[in-house]
Design a protein around this motif. Structure first.
Motif, PDB file in Angstrom:
ATOM      1  N   GLU A  32       0.828  -1.196   0.000  1.00 26.59           N
ATOM      2  CA  GLU A  32       0.000   0.000   0.000  1.00 26.59           C
ATOM      3  C   GLU A  32       0.868   1.254   0.000  1.00 26.59           C
ATOM      4  OE1 GLU A  32      -2.558  -0.246   3.347  1.00 26.59           O
ATOM      5  OE2 GLU A  32      -3.774  -1.880   2.515  1.00 26.59           O
ATOM      6  N   VAL A  33       0.319   2.310  -0.566  1.00 24.39           N
ATOM      7  CA  VAL A  33       0.973   3.611  -0.476  1.00 24.39           C
ATOM      8  C   VAL A  33       0.702   4.158   0.917  1.00 24.39           C
ATOM      9  CG1 VAL A  33       1.121   5.936  -1.427  1.00 24.39           C
ATOM     10  CG2 VAL A  33       0.644   4.002  -2.945  1.00 24.39           C
TER      11      VAL A  33
ATOM     12  N   LEU B 136       4.344   7.351  -9.379  1.00 25.99           N
ATOM     13  CA  LEU B 136       4.339   5.943  -8.985  1.00 25.99           C
ATOM     14  C   LEU B 136       3.944   5.059 -10.166  1.00 25.99           C
ATOM     15  CD1 LEU B 136       2.475   6.373  -5.562  1.00 25.99           C
ATOM     16  CD2 LEU B 136       4.942   6.398  -5.979  1.00 25.99           C
ATOM     17  N   SER B 137       4.082   5.556 -11.371  1.00 21.30           N
ATOM     18  CA  SER B 137       3.627   4.841 -12.558  1.00 21.30           C
ATOM     19  C   SER B 137       4.453   3.586 -12.810  1.00 21.30           C
ATOM     20  CB  SER B 137       3.678   5.758 -13.783  1.00 21.30           C
ATOM     21  OG  SER B 137       4.996   6.227 -14.023  1.00 21.30           O
ATOM     22  N   HIS B 138       3.764   2.572 -13.319  1.00 24.87           N
ATOM     23  CA  HIS B 138       4.403   1.310 -13.717  1.00 24.87           C
ATOM     24  C   HIS B 138       5.149   0.654 -12.549  1.00 24.87           C
ATOM     25  CE1 HIS B 138       3.314   2.314 -17.823  1.00 24.87           C
ATOM     26  NE2 HIS B 138       3.840   3.510 -17.620  1.00 24.87           N
ATOM     27  N   THR B 139       4.544   0.740 -11.385  1.00 19.96           N
ATOM     28  CA  THR B 139       5.000  -0.010 -10.213  1.00 19.96           C
ATOM     29  C   THR B 139       3.961  -1.082  -9.919  1.00 19.96           C
ATOM     30  OG1 THR B 139       3.901   1.450  -8.624  1.00 19.96           O
ATOM     31  CG2 THR B 139       6.132   2.059  -9.310  1.00 19.96           C
ATOM     32  N   SER B 140       4.139  -1.780  -8.827  1.00 18.90           N
ATOM     33  CA  SER B 140       3.153  -2.801  -8.427  1.00 18.90           C
ATOM     34  C   SER B 140       2.457  -2.403  -7.138  1.00 18.90           C
ATOM     35  CB  SER B 140       3.861  -4.154  -8.249  1.00 18.90           C
ATOM     36  OG  SER B 140       4.487  -4.555  -9.444  1.00 18.90           O
ATOM     37  N   LEU B 141       2.371  -1.133  -6.877  1.00 23.78           N
ATOM     38  CA  LEU B 141       1.749  -0.637  -5.657  1.00 23.78           C
ATOM     39  C   LEU B 141       0.247  -0.893  -5.672  1.00 23.78           C
ATOM     40  CD1 LEU B 141       3.723   2.685  -5.209  1.00 23.78           C
ATOM     41  CD2 LEU B 141       3.636   0.818  -3.544  1.00 23.78           C
ATOM     42  N   GLY B 142      -0.329  -0.996  -4.486  1.00 24.21           N
ATOM     43  CA  GLY B 142      -1.753  -1.259  -4.362  1.00 24.21           C
ATOM     44  C   GLY B 142      -2.545  -0.035  -3.950  1.00 24.21           C
TER      45      GLY B 142
END
Length: 1185
Positions: free
Chosen positions: A840-841, A856-862
């Protein structure tokens, strides 16, 4: 005393400099004066007050003895927040005043969030810098420790004092109160004036808007903008403004000033090398301009062009540059504009234009008066008592912005009307521009005049640091350069470089030569190669010479003591390809600067001057055992530059340079060792070892250098490297830049670098974590761990109270620490393409009130935090395509750049509220919610009135029925969807259109109204011809199209692909054709044609009609049999590449193409003409380049 001060002030200072109209641009107070009343007595504050009032500067004076209690009032807080300059009078017992410290802490906070708009000026009155920095023996430190206050306040005040202690200020010492007050006010006035001028492109707002329209940075064509006009009209100012405004929108950018001057002295190679270096970095050094930028969208400014050949060499063809590139050219030579129309038909094809001219016309009188007033009075109109005098200044300045700026800068301190009248009479009597400019030169003190002449002859576009050392050595201060800056005779531009208008440069050189009236032997500075040779070779010539520049002309010159006979004033010597022989006793006693590039043999004795401060041996064949080192033992050297000494494997013994401050060993590719004697350079401030790929470590002795501020380490290829274990002893270090090296670990001692502000580990490998002591870097402002293998940020990051920028793009970071929300001053967080970044952020992100960029583009964050909308300063938010937006109900209110998924967009309710700010929007649905088809797909973007660039990716789901409506100002649209009928109508404002995954069964809809479209890209599209509908694909009706690039497309159409006649670039990659024929008839403007990997293409027709074709590239089309047309008609062909087209037969007319016109020829295939016709005999196989 008051009357005495008043008289003194009225005689020496401006009266009412900042009048009521200036108040429109400032707040209640411009200056806030913070001082301890018990310490600052004896009239100093009264004197400062009178000088401030005389200068028209509104200053808030806050005496701590007038306050009681522990809370600063709202009114006082507002006074601090609305002021622009904070003067802190640091006195002996300043730290005893809680009130002063409270104000100081608040000033530091305000300055930190002002983006450089506010400045703190510390004044050291009977107190040392070390005391303010709270060193161990500091009385301030002892006082703070004994104050009865909360620990939070104690820490805050401690941090504020240390911060201020690191700011360069004024030291009163034995200076009298009046002189010290004048120094303070002079500094304040200069900063306020520069702040005001920085808000506006003075007098050019309308010109800038017109130029922006011609530049049209969002259109896909390659475009040349030629800004032309008389010298002094502001061409460079306009070009630089456009460059600064738009450079971030391009993949690479370069501003090259004074192209004509540099080309005459250093050749085209120097210009080309800078262009490649600026845009490609280290990787472009061995390439050419025409090969390096074909796939890049670049912005290039060629300033001061005076010959068409300069453009031809550096930006000769539009096909050298990628789609959307812009080349801005400034010139005063109208012949440069005499570009022949390439074909008569093109004269009527405005849509096909590449060159756009923009003339800098004479200013209107009101505009000219505004320019002068801003420099002279700090406002848009003259003071009432100076209206008539100002009018005369404008008239006799010929309305030239350059003269108006110079005269305004000269008179902004002058309120004596008699002096004004004298200057007006001088302007009236001066017939030429240079005579008018000389008025300002004549007003300078002697040291400033000498610096002016040095810059004019030797240092235009040179980095400021080195010459500053020379001037300080000669004149024992830096007043000369400061005066030139104040009078606008010199400016500091990109990368701390000195810049001077070419009129002023010519003025300086004319003064040196006395308008060519004096013989060569009287010239104090000689910069022309042939004249320099004459001066050196004839000992009778020029005993007054102070500086000589002998540029590289390809011939070795041998110099002995005889060439320097009588030249006892020589202080600057810049030589290329020279040898030294013999005894130089008493020959170079005044020499401050020696530059010896590409040097030959050095067998001189008694050579160096004890006054030498700069030794530049770059590009020389020297080693650590070079005999010349013995000649520089007894000296005052401050700078040694050994850049690009390719055979240097070890530095010499450095202890002989005990006063050295800057050591540059950049790009010494063979260097393997830095001598341990570097530890004896107690004054060293900067160590530059960029590009020393063979160097594996720094010596441990370097850690004893208490004054070292910068260490710059960059490898072109990632190689092993180790830092000393005790690097934490470098207490003064502010910049540690380590790029592309492999290290096992970073020493824990790094946490002791209490003054470190920038830490870059870009591209480093071999370690996965930062040291535990990382959180102790309390002064750190910027951290770059992009492209590293670091897997986590430590929780101690919360301790970094000054941290503003975190870069971690393409990194291995797995999780954002929950404490990141405690990094109170964070402004930028760059994490794009960090694929391992999960979880999570943290909610704390929403508490970062100063955050401007969150990528935060093209990350795997939720999950995103609910409080993201509280980021009121956020301008750029990129959260596509991965972040889970279910908590995102509101977007931050000031976004200009947004990347988001459709699902996230569906959650928010205030997209339309961004209508006045949002200019770039990306909506990515390629990895969106599994139930995306349930949502309403009708999106109306018309409320986003500022939107210029939109990228919209729609899932390939047949159940979706999307409908889109676009704003009128949209310039660039990237649309990925199967059915274009989702668009009711594309806006006519579009200049670039990219269509991806589109299936068209009749004709491309909604394109007929695109009157400005210049670039069309088709990616993975299927264009079918439904015979039942009788449709056709009418790309040919796009009358402004100049760039067409279909890639991986299927053209199943009966009437073939018919591009418009305006087309200049056609790239057809991996496409299939129903009738296996490509028609190019009528494309008389086409310059570049590439057809690659088209398996079923059999024939290309109309090749003989491509009269302007410059590049023909056909690669691996296995079915291609015929190229119809006479190749000899393409008289401008420069690049010819036909590779692996195995069925291709003979090309008509190719044998008649003249070999001297081809820059590149490659051909494989049967029945092609003999390569001997087109290539030199020594060329390899069938190609030459």
């Amino acid at each position: 005393m008051r009357s005495t001060i008043k008289n003194m002030v009225s005689a020496t200072m401006d009266h009412d400099l900042w009048s009521d109209s200036w108040r429109r641009y400032v707040t209640d107070y411009e200056v806030f004066l913070n001082f301890r009343g018990k310490d600052i007595r004896g009239g100093l504050i009264d004197i400062i007050r009178y000088f401030m009032e005389a200068a028209g500067i509104r200053c808030f004076y806050d005496d701590d003895s007038l306050h009681t209690g522990d809370v600063i009032s709202e009114q006082l807080l507002r006074s601090i927040e609305r002021s622009h300059v904070y003067i802190v009078m640091l006195s002996k017992n300043y730290a005893e005043s809680k009130w002063c410290l409270r104000e100081l802490a608040h000033m530091v906070k305000c300055q930190a969030v002002s983006n450089g708009r506010k400045v703190i000026l510390p004044m050291f009155c009977d107190v040392t810098v070390e005391n303010v920095k709270l060193k161990e023996t500091s009385s301030y430190r002892a006082t703070l420790e004994n104050l009865s206050i909360a620990e939070k306040d104690r820490q805050e005040w401690t941090d504020a004092l240390i911060r201020v202690g690191h700011i360069k200020g004024l030291h009163k010492g034995n200076t009298g109160d009046v002189d010290f007050s004048q120094m303070i006010v002079k500094d304040v006035r200069f900063r306020l004036r520069m702040r005001y001028l920085s808000y506006h492109l003075v007098g050019m707002d309308e010109r800038a808007k017109s130029a922006e329209k011609l530049l049209d940075v969002e259109s896909g064509d390659v475009r040349f903008l030629v800004i032309h006009g008389e010298r002094g009209t502001g061409k460079t100012t306009l070009a630089r403004s456009l460059f600064l405004q738009f450079s971030t929108r391009f993949q690479g950018s370069s501003f090259i000033p004074d192209v004509g001057e540099i080309q005459r002295h250093y050749g085209f190679e120097n210009l080309e090398r800078k262009l490649l270096s600026d845009i490609c970095g280290d990787y472009g050094e061995s390439r050419s301009v025409k090969l390096s930028f074909r796939d890049k969208k670049v912005l290039i400014v060629l300033d001061g062009v005076d010959k068409w050949q300069q453009i031809k060499k550096l930006a000769g063809m539009s096909t050298w540059f990628g789609s959307g590139s812009r080349i801005i050219i400034t010139t005063s030579n109208r012949e440069v504009l005499s570009i022949q129309h390439e074909v008569s038909e093109e004269r009527n094809l405005n849509q096909a234009r590449e060159f756009f001219g923009f003339e800098m016309e004479e200013m209107e009188f009101n505009e000219a008066a505004q320019v002068f007033s801003r420099y002279a009075f700090g406002q848009d109109s003259p003071l009432e008592t100076f209206e008539n005098l100002s009018r005369q200044i404008v008239i006799y300045s010929q309305r030239l912005p350059l003269i108006l700026e110079i005269m305004g800068s000269l008179l902004h301190r002058e309120r004596d009307m008699k002096r004004w009248e004298q200057i007006i009479q001088s302007l009236k009597d001066s017939k030429t521009v240079k005579e008018k400019l000389r008025i300002s030169y004549d007003a300078l003190k002697d040291s400033a005049r000498r610096v002016f002449l040095d810059i004019a002859c030797f240092f235009v576009n040179a980095e400021k640091t080195k010459p500053t050392y020379m001037w300080r050595s000669c004149y024992h201060n830096s007043e000369g350069i400061e005066a030139l800056l104040e009078y606008s005779l010199v400016k500091i531009v990109d990368d701390n470089k000195l810049w001077m208008h070419d009129y002023l440069r010519e003025l300086g050189r004319d003064i040196v030569r006395n308008n060519y009236c004096d013989p060569l032997w009287k010239h104090s500075r000689v910069w022309i190669h042939e004249e320099a040779l004459d001066v050196l070779k004839n000992k009778e010539l020029n005993q007054e010479v102070e500086g000589i520049c002998l540029s590289y002309k390809g011939e070795l010159t041998k110099l002995t003591r005889e060439e320097f006979t009588g030249k006892c004033k020589l202080r600057f010597l810049k030589l290329y390809y020279v040898e030294f022989h013999g005894d130089f006793t008493n020959r170079l006693r005044e020499l401050r600067w020696l530059c010896w590039h590409n040097g030959g043999e050095f067998s001189a004795t008694n050579f160096a001057s004890a006054n030498l401060v700069v030794l530049d041996l770059a590009h020389s064949s020297i080693t650590d055992t070079w005999d010349g080192w013995n000649q520089f033992k007894e000296n005052n050297l401050r700078v040694v530059d050994l850049k690009c000494c390719d055979i240097l494997t070890k530095t010499p013994r450095l202890s002989q340079f005990e006063n050295l401050e800057r050591l540059i060993i950049e790009d010494c590719t063979s260097l393997t060792e830095i001598d341990h004697s570097i530890g004896e350079l107690r004054r060293l401030k900067c160590l530059n070892i960029k590009g020393c790929d063979s160097l594996a470590k720094l010596p441990e002795q370097i850690c004893s250098l208490e004054m070292l501020r910068e260490i710059l380490i960059t490898k072109k290829v990632c190689r092993p490297f180790s830092l000393p274990e005790s690097i934490g002893l470098l207490k003064s270090l502010t910049i540690l830049e380590i790029v592309r090296v492999r290290m096992a670990q970073i020493s824990e001692s790094i946490g002791s670098l209490e003054n470190l502000q920038r830490l870059s580990l870009l591209g480093c490998s071999g370690f996965e974590k930062l040291p535990k002591s990382f959180g102790q870097l309390k002064s750190l402002v910027e951290l770059d761990i992009s492209e590293t293998q670091i897997i986590r940020l430590p929780k101690s990051i919360r301790m970094l109270k000054e941290l503003k920028v975190i870069k971690m793009e393409h990194s291995s970071i797995k999780k954002l620490p929950p404490t990141i929300g405690k990094v109170e001053k964070l402004e930028e967080l760059h994490a794009k393409h960090s694929r391992d970044l999960q979880g999570e952020v943290p909610d704390g992100i929403g508490m970062l009130c100063h955050l401007k960029i969150l990528d935060l583009s093209h990350t795997s964050l939720g999950r995103l935090p609910e409080n993201l909308s509280q980021l009121t300063h956020l301008q750029k938010l990129q959260i596509q395509p991965c972040c889970d937006p279910q908590n995102l109900s509101q977007l931050p209110p000031k976004l200009t750049d947004l990347g988001i998924t459709f699902w996230a967009l569906y959650q928010v309710s205030n997209l339309s509220a961004l209508g006045s700010t949002l200019s770039h929007l990306v909506i990515d649905t390629r990895h969106d919610h599994p139930l995306i088809e349930r949502y309403n797909w009708e999106l109306d973007f018309r409320g986003l009135t500022k939107l210029e660039k939109l990228e919209l990716h729609v899932p390939n789901d047949p159940n979706l029925k999307p409908k889109f409506q676009f704003p009128d100002r949209l310039k660039s649209l990237h649309l990925s969807c199967q059915d274009l009928r989702c668009c009711s109508e594309l806006p006519s404002s579009l200049s670039k259109l990219t269509l991806t995954n589109v299936v068209v069964n009749t004709r491309l809809p909604h394109l007929d109204n695109l009157e400005r479209l210049s670039s069309l890209e088709l990616l993975n599209c299927k264009l079918n011809d439904d015979s039942d509908c009788g449709g056709t694909i009418e790309i040919c009706r796009l009358a402004t199209l100049v760039h067409l690039s279909p890639s991986s497309c299927l053209f199943s159409i009966a009437n073939e692909l018919r591009p418009p006649k305006t087309l200049r670039v056609l790239n057809v990659i991996e496409c299939e054709f129903r009738n296996t024929v490509l028609h190019l008839s009528g494309l008389k403007c086409l310059k570049r044609l590439e057809i690659s990997y088209c398996e079923r293409l059999v024939e290309v027709k109309g090749l003989g009609e491509l009269e302007l074709l410059e590049e023909l590239i056909i690669l691996e089309c296995p079915s291609l049999e015929r190229l119809e047309g006479d190749m000899s008609n393409s008289k401008r062909l420069r690049v010819f590449r036909l590779i692996d087209n195995h069925k291709l037969g003979k090309l008509e007319g190719l044998e008649r193409v003249r070999a001297r016109d081809l820059k590149r020829f490659e051909a494989t295939g049967r029945s092609l003409p003999s390569a001997n016709i087109l290539r030199p005999k020594h060329s390899r196989h069938q190609g030459f380049d």
